[in-house]
Design a protein around this motif. Structure first.
Motif, PDB file in Angstrom:
ATOM      1  N   ALA A   1       0.835  -1.200   0.000  1.00  0.00           N
ATOM      2  CA  ALA A   1       0.000   0.000   0.000  1.00  0.00           C
ATOM      3  C   ALA A   1       0.872   1.254   0.000  1.00  0.00           C
ATOM      4  O   ALA A   1       0.587   2.229  -0.711  1.00  0.00           O
ATOM      5  N   ARG A   2       1.948   1.237   0.806  1.00  0.00           N
ATOM      6  CA  ARG A   2       2.863   2.390   0.833  1.00  0.00           C
ATOM      7  C   ARG A   2       3.614   2.527  -0.488  1.00  0.00           C
ATOM      8  O   ARG A   2       3.945   3.633  -0.916  1.00  0.00           O
ATOM      9  N   ALA A   3       3.883   1.393  -1.156  1.00  0.00           N
ATOM     10  CA  ALA A   3       4.632   1.447  -2.410  1.00  0.00           C
ATOM     11  C   ALA A   3       3.824   2.072  -3.540  1.00  0.00           C
ATOM     12  O   ALA A   3       4.402   2.630  -4.483  1.00  0.00           O
ATOM     13  N   ALA A   4       2.474   2.002  -3.472  1.00  0.00           N
ATOM     14  CA  ALA A   4       1.589   2.604  -4.484  1.00  0.00           C
ATOM     15  C   ALA A   4       2.023   2.211  -5.896  1.00  0.00           C
ATOM     16  O   ALA A   4       2.317   3.051  -6.744  1.00  0.00           O
ATOM     17  N   ILE A   5       2.030   0.925  -6.169  1.00  0.00           N
ATOM     18  CA  ILE A   5       2.478   0.412  -7.459  1.00  0.00           C
ATOM     19  C   ILE A   5       1.380   0.617  -8.503  1.00  0.00           C
ATOM     20  O   ILE A   5       0.234   0.180  -8.296  1.00  0.00           O
ATOM     21  N   PRO A   6       1.685   1.255  -9.622  1.00  0.00           N
ATOM     22  CA  PRO A   6       0.679   1.406 -10.694  1.00  0.00           C
ATOM     23  C   PRO A   6       0.207   0.036 -11.176  1.00  0.00           C
ATOM     24  O   PRO A   6       1.001  -0.881 -11.374  1.00  0.00           O
ATOM     25  N   GLY A   7      -1.081  -0.105 -11.355  1.00  0.00           N
ATOM     26  CA  GLY A   7      -1.646  -1.387 -11.769  1.00  0.00           C
ATOM     27  C   GLY A   7      -1.972  -2.297 -10.609  1.00  0.00           C
ATOM     28  O   GLY A   7      -2.478  -3.410 -10.820  1.00  0.00           O
ATOM     29  N   LEU A   8      -1.694  -1.830  -9.387  1.00  0.00           N
ATOM     30  CA  LEU A   8      -2.005  -2.627  -8.206  1.00  0.00           C
ATOM     31  C   LEU A   8      -2.746  -1.732  -7.220  1.00  0.00           C
ATOM     32  O   LEU A   8      -2.179  -1.248  -6.239  1.00  0.00           O
ATOM     33  N   PRO A   9      -4.037  -1.447  -7.479  1.00  0.00           N
ATOM     34  CA  PRO A   9      -4.794  -0.515  -6.635  1.00  0.00           C
ATOM     35  C   PRO A   9      -4.851  -0.983  -5.185  1.00  0.00           C
ATOM     36  O   PRO A   9      -4.828  -2.180  -4.893  1.00  0.00           O
ATOM     37  N   VAL A  10      -4.950  -0.017  -4.287  1.00  0.00           N
ATOM     38  CA  VAL A  10      -4.988  -0.321  -2.864  1.00  0.00           C
ATOM     39  C   VAL A  10      -6.197  -1.166  -2.512  1.00  0.00           C
ATOM     40  O   VAL A  10      -6.137  -2.025  -1.625  1.00  0.00           O
ATOM     41  N   ASP A  11      -7.328  -0.982  -3.241  1.00  0.00           N
ATOM     42  CA  ASP A  11      -8.542  -1.699  -2.872  1.00  0.00           C
ATOM     43  C   ASP A  11      -8.484  -3.194  -3.183  1.00  0.00           C
ATOM     44  O   ASP A  11      -9.382  -3.951  -2.791  1.00  0.00           O
ATOM     45  N   VAL A  12      -7.438  -3.646  -3.909  1.00  0.00           N
ATOM     46  CA  VAL A  12      -7.304  -5.084  -4.144  1.00  0.00           C
ATOM     47  C   VAL A  12      -6.225  -5.702  -3.248  1.00  0.00           C
ATOM     48  O   VAL A  12      -5.949  -6.897  -3.353  1.00  0.00           O
ATOM     49  N   LEU A  13      -5.636  -4.884  -2.386  1.00  0.00           N
ATOM     50  CA  LEU A  13      -4.617  -5.390  -1.460  1.00  0.00           C
ATOM     51  C   LEU A  13      -5.313  -5.859  -0.184  1.00  0.00           C
ATOM     52  O   LEU A  13      -5.418  -5.139   0.798  1.00  0.00           O
ATOM     53  N   ARG A  14      -5.798  -7.069  -0.227  1.00  0.00           N
ATOM     54  CA  ARG A  14      -6.552  -7.600   0.897  1.00  0.00           C
ATOM     55  C   ARG A  14      -6.024  -8.990   1.256  1.00  0.00           C
ATOM     56  O   ARG A  14      -5.331  -9.635   0.466  1.00  0.00           O
ATOM     57  N   ASP A  15      -6.423  -9.450   2.445  1.00  0.00           N
ATOM     58  CA  ASP A  15      -6.030 -10.797   2.869  1.00  0.00           C
ATOM     59  C   ASP A  15      -7.097 -11.814   2.456  1.00  0.00           C
ATOM     60  O   ASP A  15      -7.521 -12.666   3.238  1.00  0.00           O
ATOM     61  N   LEU A  16      -7.525 -11.717   1.204  1.00  0.00           N
ATOM     62  CA  LEU A  16      -8.578 -12.591   0.701  1.00  0.00           C
ATOM     63  C   LEU A  16      -8.074 -14.017   0.561  1.00  0.00           C
ATOM     64  O   LEU A  16      -6.909 -14.259   0.246  1.00  0.00           O
ATOM     65  N   SER A  17      -8.967 -14.976   0.751  1.00  0.00           N
ATOM     66  CA  SER A  17      -8.662 -16.343   0.351  1.00  0.00           C
ATOM     67  C   SER A  17      -8.700 -16.401  -1.171  1.00  0.00           C
ATOM     68  O   SER A  17      -9.197 -15.475  -1.835  1.00  0.00           O
ATOM     69  N   VAL A  18      -8.196 -17.476  -1.739  1.00  0.00           N
ATOM     70  CA  VAL A  18      -8.236 -17.608  -3.196  1.00  0.00           C
ATOM     71  C   VAL A  18      -9.688 -17.623  -3.680  1.00  0.00           C
ATOM     72  O   VAL A  18     -10.029 -17.004  -4.691  1.00  0.00           O
ATOM     73  N   ASP A  19     -10.543 -18.301  -2.944  1.00  0.00           N
ATOM     74  CA  ASP A  19     -11.960 -18.358  -3.327  1.00  0.00           C
ATOM     75  C   ASP A  19     -12.588 -16.967  -3.299  1.00  0.00           C
ATOM     76  O   ASP A  19     -13.343 -16.589  -4.198  1.00  0.00           O
TER      77      ASP A  19
END
Length: 550
Positions: free
Chosen positions: A517-535
Motif C-alpha cells: 500500500a505504501r509502495a503505491a504500485i501502478p496497476g495494483l490498486p490499494v482496494d485489491v490489497l486484501r487478505d482474501l482467500s483464493v476463493d
C-alpha cells in the motif's frame, strides 16, 4: 520460591564429580591453564542457575568451544603465548556481550544458526580431531601438520617413539571410565583421578616419562579486560561471531531436546542472556567459554535433577572440592586427564546419527561435507565452512522458484495444485498461481519471471491473474521492486483492450499488505490489497471484471 529437593541434592553432588575433571580436561584442549576451565564452570553454574530457564541445562566449559577457542587464539597470536591468552579471554568476553545483545534484542527465535546435519557432521569431525590430539599428548608425539590426514600419517609413522607406558595408563583409565559410566550417580571422573594420583605416587609413573597436570592456581584477580590493540579487538570480534554460533547451536540443541522430552517450555531470549552473563563473567576472569553441553545436561537428567537448584548444589560441592582437593588434582597424570577428554567427547562418535539422512536420502552429502571440512581445513576454518554450508542450504531452499497452478476442487471453496489433483477445475478467464516459497531478494525476480511465462503460455483468454502470496508473510525491497516490474510488464502487454489483463493478490499477510500500500504500485490498486482467500479473490474478480471473464 523453589525449594531444594532431595533429587536435586543427589544430582548436584553427582555432577560435581563429573564436571570438575571435565573442566580441567577441557582446559588442556584449549591449551589454557587448568583453572580456566574451573572458572568457566563456576561462572556457568552460578549465572545460568540465577537467570537460565531450563531445569536440566548444565552450563560449563565444553569440548567444542575449547577447540574453537584454541584455533581462534592461535590464528591471531601464533606462537606468542601471552597474546594468545589475552586473545582467548577477549573472545570469551566479546562472545558474552554478543549473547547479551542478542537476548536484549529478543532474537532468540532464530535458534538454529547451523542445520542439524551440518552441526552433527562438524561435531563428529571435531571429536575425531580432539581424540587424535589427545592421543598425541598421551604418547608424547606432536605432529606438525594440522589437517587430519597428514596428522594421522605422521602420528603413526613415529610409532616407535610412542610412550607405551602412558598409552597403557590412558587405556586403563578409559576402561574404568566406561565401566563407571553405567552408574550415573557415581563420580567416575573423580574416582579415576584419585586412582591416577595414587598410581602416579606408588608406581612412580614419572620414571616412565608420564607428567602430571601441574599447578592449578585459582587465586582470582580483579575482573579486567585483556590488554589488546584496536586491530586485535576487531579480529577478536570476528572470531567471537563463530564462537557464539557454535556455543548457541550446541547449547540450544541440548536445552530444546530435554524440554521437548519432558514437555517443558523454552525461553530462548532468557537463555541468551544467561549464556551471555556466564561468558562475560568467565572472560573477565580469564576463563573458558561456557555452554550447555549435551553430555553434562544428559548426566544431570540421568542423575534425577528436577530443577536448576541441582546446578547450585553442584557449584557448592565444587567449591568444597576446590578448597580442599584442588592441589591434589594437580597431581593427576596427563594420560588420565586425556582419557577423561576422550571419554567425554566419545558420545559424539556415533555414526548411527547419520543413518536417518541416508535412509531419507536427504542432507547426507551435507553431513559428510561438514566432517571433511573439519578434517581438511581445521577446527576454526571447518566451523566457518560448516556455517557457510548451512547458509548455502538455506539460500538454496529459499531461492527455489517453483510456481503452482491452482484449480477449484470438486466445485467447492478449496483451491489445490492442478498437477497433484488433475480433477481440480480451472476457472474460465482466470489463471491462479501460487509461488511455493516466500518472495525475497534471492528469488523474487526469478519467480515472477516464471509467473509471467505461465501467463503467456495460458493464452489470450486469460484476463485475470490471481497471485496467492500465502508463503510470503513479509516482503523486502527487492521483492517490492520485482512486483512493480511484474505489474508494469502486465500493463505493457495489455495496451490493447482485447488483451487487457488484471492482477489480484490473495492470501496477503498484513505486513506485506501495508508495504505494498505504501509502495503505491501502478496497476495494483490499494482496494485489491486484501487478505482474501483464493476463493474470495475469484468471487471479487467476477464482480469487478464480469465482462472480461464472461
Amino acid at each position: 520460591m523453589v525449594r531444594l529437593s532431595w533429587p536435586d541434592a543427589v544430582a548436584g553432588l553427582s555432577l560435581a564429580g563429573l564436571l570438575l575433571p571435565e573442566a580441567v580436561a577441557y582446559s588442556s584442549i584449549a591449551n589454557l591453564p587448568p583453572q580456566a576451565g574451573v572458572i568457566a564452570l563456576f561462572a556457568g553454574l552460578i549465572c545460568y542457575g540465577l537467570f537460565g530457564a531450563s531445569r536440566y541445562a548444565m552450563v560449563s566449559a565444553t569440548s567444542s568451544s575449547a577447540a574453537v577457542l584454541l584455533a581462534a587464539s592461535l590464528s591471531v597470536a601464533g606462537g606468542n603465548n601471552t597474546l594468545r591468552l589475552a586473545v582467548g579471554a577477549g573472545v570469551v568476553v566479546v562472545s558474552g556481550l554478543l549473547f547479551l545483545a542478542a537476548g536484549l534484542l529478543r532474537i532468540g527465535s532464530v535458534s538454529d544458526f547451523i542445520s542439524k546435519p551440518v552441526l552433527r557432521g562438524f561435531a563428529f569431525g571435531l571429536a575425531i580431531v580432539i581424540i587424535l590430539g589427545q592421543i598425541a599428548n598421551i604418547v608424547g608425539v606432536h605432529p606438525q601438520h594440522s589437517d587430519v590426514i597428514r596428522f594421522v600419517i605422521e602420528l603413526f609413522s613415529r610409532f616407535d617413539l610412542w610412550n607405551r607406558a602412558a598409552a597403557a595408563v590412558a587405556l586403563a583409565a578409559l576402561m574404568l571410565l566406561a565401566l563407571l559410566a553405567r552408574m550415573p550417580r557415581v563420580p567416575g571422573g573423580l574416582l579415576v583421578i584419585a586412582l591416577g594420583i595414587a598410581a602416579g605416587k606408588y608406581l612412580n609413573l614419572s620414571q616412565y616419562g608420564i607428567a602430571a597436570v601441574g599447578t592449578i592456581d585459582l587465586q582470582l584477580a580483579a575482573p579486567a579486560l585483556p590488554a589488546l590493540a584496536y586491530s586485535e579487538w576487531l579480529r577478536v570480534a570476528e572470531l567471537s561471531v563463530a564462537m557464539v554460533m557454535i556455543l548457541y547451536a550446541e547449547s540450544y540443541s541440548s536445552i530444546r531436546s530435554f524440554a521437548m522430552k519432558h514437555g517443558d517450555s523454552v525461553s530462548p531470549n532468557r537463555d541468551l542472556l544467561a549464556l551471555g552473563l556466564a561468558n562475560l563473567v568467565s572472560g573477565l576472569f580469564h576463563g573458558m567459554p561456557a555452554g550447555a553441553g549435551y553430555s553434562a545436561t544428559s548426566a544431570n537428567e540421568a542423575a534425577g535433577a528436577v530443577s536448576r537448584l541441582a546446578g547450585w548444589v553442584a557449584a557448592f560441592a565444587l567449591l568444597i572440592i576446590v578448597i580442599f582437593l584442588l592441589p591434589a588434582i594437580a597431581l593427576t597424570p596427563v594420560p588420565v586427564l586425556a582419557a577423561i577428554v576422550i571419554h567425554a567427547v566419545g558420545h559424539t562418535l556415533r555414526p548411527a546419527v547419520f543413518r536417518p539422512y541416508f535412509t531419507w536420502r536427504r542432507d547426507r552429502l551435507i553431513a559428510i561435507a561438514a566432517v571433511l571440512a573439519v578434517f581438511l581445513f581445521g577446527v576454526l576454518d571447518g566451523l566457518l565452512a560448516a556455517i557457510a554450508l548451512s547458509l548455502a542450504m538455506l539460500l538454496r531452499r529459499m531461492a527455489a522458484s517453483s510456481v503452482t497452478v491452482l484449480g477449484r476442487l470438486d466445485g467447492g471453496h478449496l483451491f489445490v495444485s492442478r498437477k497433484m489433483h488433475p480433477q481440480a477445475e480451472e476457472i474460465p478467464g482466470m489463471l491462479i498461481l501460487r509461488p511455493d516459497t516466500g518472495l525475497f531478494f534471492g528469488n523474487a525476480e526469478r519467480i515472477l519471471t516464471q509467473v509471467h511465462n505461465d501467463i503467456l503460455g495460458a493464452g489470450k483468454d486469460v484476463r485475470v491473474i490471481i497471485l496467492s502470496l500465502e508463503e510470503s508473510p513479509d516482503l523486502d525491497g527487492t521483492s517490492v521492486e520485482a512486483i512493480a516490474d511484474f505489474c508494469a510488464s502486465i500493463r505493457k502487454s495489455s495496451q490493447s483492450g482485447e488483451n487487457r489483463r488484471y492482477l489480484l493478490l490473495a492470501r496477503l499477510k498484513s505486513p506485506a499488505q501495508q508495504l505494498l500500500a505504501r509502495a503505491a504500485i501502478p496497476g495494483l490498486p490499494v482496494d485489491v490489497l486484501r487478505d482474501l482467500s483464493v476463493d474470495d479473490a475469484v468471487a471479487l474478480a467476477k464482480r469487478l471484471y464480469p465482462l472480461e471473464i464472461a
